[in-house]
Every structure is written in structure tokens, then in C-alpha cells.
Design a protein around this motif. Structure first.
Motif, PDB file in Angstrom:
ATOM      1  N   ASP A 114       0.829  -1.208   0.000  1.00 57.19           N
ATOM      2  CA  ASP A 114       0.000   0.000   0.000  1.00 57.19           C
ATOM      3  C   ASP A 114       0.862   1.257   0.000  1.00 57.19           C
ATOM      4  OD1 ASP A 114      -2.309  -1.486   0.006  1.00 57.19           O
ATOM      5  OD2 ASP A 114      -2.605  -1.382   2.161  1.00 57.19           O
ATOM      6  N   ALA A 115       1.941   1.233   0.779  1.00 57.20           N
ATOM      7  CA  ALA A 115       2.835   2.390   0.826  1.00 57.20           C
ATOM      8  C   ALA A 115       3.477   2.640  -0.530  1.00 57.20           C
ATOM      9  CB  ALA A 115       3.907   2.175   1.899  1.00 57.20           C
ATOM     10  N   LEU A 116       3.955   1.576  -1.173  1.00 51.85           N
ATOM     11  CA  LEU A 116       4.601   1.722  -2.474  1.00 51.85           C
ATOM     12  C   LEU A 116       3.585   2.046  -3.570  1.00 51.85           C
ATOM     13  CD1 LEU A 116       7.262  -1.146  -2.336  1.00 51.85           C
ATOM     14  CD2 LEU A 116       7.511   1.284  -1.790  1.00 51.85           C
ATOM     15  N   THR A 117       2.343   1.616  -3.392  1.00 51.89           N
ATOM     16  CA  THR A 117       1.280   2.007  -4.328  1.00 51.89           C
ATOM     17  C   THR A 117       1.074   3.508  -4.297  1.00 51.89           C
ATOM     18  OG1 THR A 117       0.134  -0.121  -4.122  1.00 51.89           O
ATOM     19  CG2 THR A 117      -1.170   1.760  -4.871  1.00 51.89           C
ATOM     20  N   ARG A 118       1.104   4.071  -3.096  1.00 52.84           N
ATOM     21  CA  ARG A 118       0.964   5.524  -2.973  1.00 52.84           C
ATOM     22  C   ARG A 118       2.127   6.240  -3.646  1.00 52.84           C
ATOM     23  NH1 ARG A 118       0.580   8.902   2.699  1.00 52.84           N
ATOM     24  NH2 ARG A 118       1.076  10.928   1.826  1.00 52.84           N
ATOM     25  N   VAL A 119       3.352   5.735  -3.435  1.00 51.41           N
ATOM     26  CA  VAL A 119       4.523   6.342  -4.074  1.00 51.41           C
ATOM     27  C   VAL A 119       4.403   6.250  -5.589  1.00 51.41           C
ATOM     28  CG1 VAL A 119       7.024   6.199  -4.356  1.00 51.41           C
ATOM     29  CG2 VAL A 119       6.003   5.857  -2.099  1.00 51.41           C
ATOM     30  N   SER A 120       3.936   5.104  -6.097  1.00 56.14           N
ATOM     31  CA  SER A 120       3.769   4.929  -7.543  1.00 56.14           C
ATOM     32  C   SER A 120       2.755   5.915  -8.091  1.00 56.14           C
ATOM     33  CB  SER A 120       3.328   3.486  -7.843  1.00 56.14           C
ATOM     34  OG  SER A 120       4.300   2.550  -7.428  1.00 56.14           O
ATOM     35  N   GLY A 121       1.667   6.115  -7.351  1.00 57.71           N
ATOM     36  CA  GLY A 121       0.667   7.090  -7.787  1.00 57.71           C
ATOM     37  C   GLY A 121       1.224   8.494  -7.840  1.00 57.71           C
ATOM     38  N   GLN A 122       2.071   8.844  -6.898  1.00 59.12           N
ATOM     39  CA  GLN A 122       2.687  10.166  -6.896  1.00 59.12           C
ATOM     40  C   GLN A 122       3.631  10.326  -8.084  1.00 59.12           C
ATOM     41  OE1 GLN A 122       4.452  10.130  -2.986  1.00 59.12           O
ATOM     42  NE2 GLN A 122       2.623  10.949  -1.998  1.00 59.12           N
ATOM     43  N   ARG A 123       4.385   9.293  -8.388  1.00 57.80           N
ATOM     44  CA  ARG A 123       5.293   9.352  -9.542  1.00 57.80           C
ATOM     45  C   ARG A 123       4.509   9.507 -10.835  1.00 57.80           C
ATOM     46  NH1 ARG A 123      10.619   7.652  -8.986  1.00 57.80           N
ATOM     47  NH2 ARG A 123      10.626   7.031 -11.181  1.00 57.80           N
ATOM     48  N   PHE A 124       3.379   8.800 -10.945  1.00 56.99           N
ATOM     49  CA  PHE A 124       2.555   8.904 -12.149  1.00 56.99           C
ATOM     50  C   PHE A 124       1.964  10.313 -12.280  1.00 56.99           C
ATOM     51  CE2 PHE A 124      -1.538   8.481 -14.369  1.00 56.99           C
ATOM     52  CZ  PHE A 124      -1.114   7.916 -15.561  1.00 56.99           C
ATOM     53  N   SER A 125       1.551  10.889 -11.171  1.00 57.09           N
ATOM     54  CA  SER A 125       0.971  12.242 -11.198  1.00 57.09           C
ATOM     55  C   SER A 125       2.005  13.283 -11.589  1.00 57.09           C
ATOM     56  CB  SER A 125       0.388  12.589  -9.818  1.00 57.09           C
ATOM     57  OG  SER A 125      -0.653  11.709  -9.473  1.00 57.09           O
ATOM     58  N   GLU A 126       3.251  13.043 -11.189  1.00 57.72           N
ATOM     59  CA  GLU A 126       4.295  14.025 -11.451  1.00 57.72           C
ATOM     60  C   GLU A 126       4.875  13.922 -12.861  1.00 57.72           C
ATOM     61  OE1 GLU A 126       7.086  13.228  -8.406  1.00 57.72           O
ATOM     62  OE2 GLU A 126       5.826  14.011  -6.781  1.00 57.72           O
ATOM     63  N   GLY A 127       5.006  12.701 -13.376  1.00 55.34           N
ATOM     64  CA  GLY A 127       5.689  12.565 -14.666  1.00 55.34           C
ATOM     65  C   GLY A 127       5.042  11.639 -15.661  1.00 55.34           C
ATOM     66  N   LEU A 151       3.339   8.133 -17.350  1.00 54.51           N
ATOM     67  CA  LEU A 151       3.669   6.707 -17.430  1.00 54.51           C
ATOM     68  C   LEU A 151       5.173   6.460 -17.464  1.00 54.51           C
ATOM     69  CD1 LEU A 151       2.320   3.939 -17.608  1.00 54.51           C
ATOM     70  CD2 LEU A 151       2.397   4.137 -20.110  1.00 54.51           C
ATOM     71  N   VAL A 152       5.917   7.336 -18.152  1.00 60.40           N
ATOM     72  CA  VAL A 152       7.369   7.161 -18.251  1.00 60.40           C
ATOM     73  C   VAL A 152       8.001   7.245 -16.862  1.00 60.40           C
ATOM     74  CG1 VAL A 152       9.509   8.112 -19.161  1.00 60.40           C
ATOM     75  CG2 VAL A 152       7.462   8.013 -20.616  1.00 60.40           C
ATOM     76  N   GLU A 153       7.589   8.242 -16.082  1.00 57.63           N
ATOM     77  CA  GLU A 153       8.124   8.407 -14.733  1.00 57.63           C
ATOM     78  C   GLU A 153       7.774   7.204 -13.858  1.00 57.63           C
ATOM     79  OE1 GLU A 153      10.040  10.402 -11.536  1.00 57.63           O
ATOM     80  OE2 GLU A 153      10.051  10.748 -13.700  1.00 57.63           O
ATOM     81  N   LEU A 154       6.564   6.676 -14.049  1.00 56.79           N
ATOM     82  CA  LEU A 154       6.130   5.531 -13.254  1.00 56.79           C
ATOM     83  C   LEU A 154       6.958   4.291 -13.568  1.00 56.79           C
ATOM     84  CD1 LEU A 154       4.097   4.079 -11.372  1.00 56.79           C
ATOM     85  CD2 LEU A 154       2.649   3.726 -13.385  1.00 56.79           C
ATOM     86  N   LEU A 155       7.120   3.985 -14.860  1.00 59.81           N
ATOM     87  CA  LEU A 155       7.766   2.741 -15.273  1.00 59.81           C
ATOM     88  C   LEU A 155       9.269   2.760 -15.100  1.00 59.81           C
ATOM     89  CD1 LEU A 155       5.706   1.872 -18.481  1.00 59.81           C
ATOM     90  CD2 LEU A 155       5.423   1.001 -16.152  1.00 59.81           C
ATOM     91  N   THR A 156       9.870   3.932 -14.937  1.00 57.25           N
ATOM     92  CA  THR A 156      11.320   4.003 -14.743  1.00 57.25           C
ATOM     93  C   THR A 156      11.709   3.868 -13.269  1.00 57.25           C
ATOM     94  OG1 THR A 156      11.154   6.425 -14.734  1.00 57.25           O
ATOM     95  CG2 THR A 156      11.793   5.359 -16.805  1.00 57.25           C
ATOM     96  N   GLY A 157      10.730   3.795 -12.393  1.00 55.16           N
ATOM     97  CA  GLY A 157      11.002   3.584 -10.982  1.00 55.16           C
ATOM     98  C   GLY A 157      10.836   2.118 -10.611  1.00 55.16           C
ATOM     99  N   TRP A 158      11.393   1.729  -9.468  1.00 59.57           N
ATOM    100  CA  TRP A 158      11.317   0.333  -9.030  1.00 59.57           C
ATOM    101  C   TRP A 158      10.015   0.019  -8.297  1.00 59.57           C
ATOM    102  CZ3 TRP A 158      10.713  -0.337  -3.808  1.00 59.57           C
ATOM    103  CH2 TRP A 158      11.057   0.742  -2.985  1.00 59.57           C
TER     104      TRP A 158
END
Length: 297
Positions: free
Chosen positions: A177-190, A192-199
């Protein structure tokens, strides 16, 4: 507290609770040789009831992810813990058991505990910590505890094993759940590219599959009343630790607030245990009564 977050989290809890009951109905008939194996998921994938339960769980996870994108982890996690109320409602419909004093007491403890924690703690967002040591330390401790619990569960899979597996899965789901929130923040900021380039999204997937194997193995070897309370209690506790530990969630920390927050969490755990032991919860089949091969239904 946002009404949208409240509605999303409660709807997610409803889907999760119903989904867990359907999954356990099917998993209890799975061959014991599939214990803690990916083969268990392949066998269960042939059972329509289990697929329906998985569909509900996925819907609950999606709604939960949206809620996490709108609110703090420390707010959403206690609300998701109410999934046990919906699981009890469906189980009660299946077993025709009355709610009784035990059911009402568990309901009051769970609902009152969630309310007390939220009102006393006033969860609010903050700036996520950038210290990688603290970040990985918390995640490492959670995953390490889950691994330790799973190791002990292998040695006592038909006694305390299901409870240990459910606790391990709850810890993993809290981190997820914590990492899901981080993934959502990355997607909002950058995007799909920003999301998929993170771990983080890949870790979310790995944690989800691992947690699923642990949960289904727990469902396979014991009644729902043994596994679901442990799962439901561990997930919000792990999520709150991650939220406060490295995601920047803030809670009130004065002496009175901390006391009420602790009391609220204790009431949540107590309510989960009381509801999990309710006679309406499916008992499951004894191991010797299970068929050697899974039958579709």
C-alpha cells in the motif's frame, strides 16, 4: 477527512471482504501439496468462485489505490481494516448465524477503534522523507519479519501456520500500500514514463503475488476465522508504520493524542479478533476431508 476518501476506502473494504470469503470458500478444497507454491494459484484459477473473489479483491485494491492517492496512508489503512465487517456479513448470509452479542461487540470495537484513531490522530499529509537508509530500513524490517513468519509457518502449517502466513501477508500488503501511494505520486508528477522508470511498481507487483500465495495457502489449510483476523490486523499496522516512517504522514504526538491513538489501534485489533472468531465465519473443511484434487464449482 475527505468524504471521497471515506467512500473510496469503505467501498474498497467491501470488495476486499467479500472477495476474501469467496477465495477461502474455494481455497479450502485445494490439494495440500500446493501449499506455498505458485501451483496453488494455477489450480485455483480453474475455479469460478475463486476468480470472482480475485476480481473483487482487485477492484478493492484499485479503489484503495485511488483512496491512497487522495488521502494519507495513516487515514486509509484503518478504514480498509473494516473489510472484516463485510466478510462477516457475507459469511453470516451463508451460514445463517445471528450476529449476537459477540458480533455487536466486535463491530463496536472495530468501528469505535477506527473512529478513535482517526479523530485523535488527525492524520494529515507531509513531505516524504528522502533519507534512503530510513526508507529501506523500514521496508527491510517488514519484509524480513514476513520472511521469518513464513519460515516458521512451514514447520507448523496445520497448527499455527495459517495465522503466521496471514500475518506475513498483512505485513507485505501494508508495504505494498505504501509503495502504491509512491507509484501514484510518480505517475501524477511525470506520467507513465516516470512511473515505469522507478522500481516501486514492480515491487508492488512482486509483493502482491507473494502476498497472494501466502494468503491462499493460509485459506487452504485453516478456517477463515484463523487467517483473516491476522491479515486484517497486520496490514493497517504495517501501512501506518510506513506512512509515518518514510511517507511523511503526520499524526498528533501530544501525550493525550498518543494515548487515544494507541487505544484506538488496540480496539481495532481486539474487534478484528472478536469478529474473526464469530460463529458466522466459515469453519472450512478438516484437512482429512479435503479431496486430493481441486474441483471446479
Amino acid at each position: 477527512m475527505s468524504v471521497l476518501v471515506l467512500v473510496l476506502a469503505v467501498c474498497a473494504a467491501c470488495c476486499l471482504g467479500f472477495g476474501f470469503v469467496l477465495q477461502q470458500n474455494a481455497a479450502q478444497k485445494a490439494p495440500l501439496g500446493d501449499f506455498l507454491s505458485l501451483r496453488l494459484l494455477l489450480d485455483l484459477a480453474r475455479v469460478p468462485r475463486w476468480l470472482g473473489g480475485i476480481a473483487l479483491m482487485v477492484a478493492g485494491m484499485v479503489l484503495g489505490a485511488i483512496a491512497l492517492g487522495q488521502g494519507e496512508l495513516s487515514l486509509v489503512e484503518p478504514l480498509l481494516a473494516t473489510n472484516l465487517l463485510f466478510a462477516l456479513a457475507l459469511s453470516r448470509h451463508q451460514t445463517k448465524q445471528p450476529l449476537g452479542r459477540q458480533g455487536w461487540a466486535g463491530l463496536a470495537l472495530l468501528a469505535g477503534g477506527v473512529t478513535t484513531f482517526i479523530v485523535a490522530g488527525e492524520p494529515r499529509g507531509g513531505t516524504a522523507l528522502t533519507d534512503p537508509v530510513r526508507h529501506w530500513l523500514i521496508i527491510g524490517v517488514m519484509i524480513g519479519l514476513a520472511l521469518l513468519l513464513t519460515t516458521y509457518a512451514k514447520r507448523s502449517r496445520l497448527s499455527s501456520g495459517p495465522v503466521l502466513l496471514a500475518l506475513a501477508a498483512g505485513l507485505l500488503y501494508g508495504v505494498q500500500d505504501a509503495l502504491t501511494r509512491v507509484s501514484g505520486q510518480r505517475f501524477s508528477e511525470g506520467g507513465l514514463v516516470e512511473l515505469l522508470t522507478g522500481w516501486q511498481p514492480y515491487a508492488v507487483l512482486a509483493l502482491g503475488v507473494t502476498g497472494l500465495v501466502l494468503v491462499q495457502s493460509a485459506f487452504e489449510t485453516a478456517p477463515l476465522r484463523m487467517s483473516l483476523p491476522a491479515l486484517t490486523a497486520a496490514q493497517p499496522l504495517a501501512g501506518i508504520i510506513c506512512g509515518v516512517g518514510f511517507l511523511g504522514d503526520r499524526l498528533r504526538t501530544d501525550t493525550g493524542a498518543l494515548a487515544w491513538e494507541a487505544a484506538g489501534l488496540a480496539a481495532v485489533v481486539a474487534g478484528i479478533v472478536v469478529l474473526g472468531l464469530h460463529p458466522a465465519m466459515p469453519r472450512g473443511a478438516a484437512p482429512r476431508e479435503r479431496v486430493p484434487a481441486l474441483q471446479t464449482q
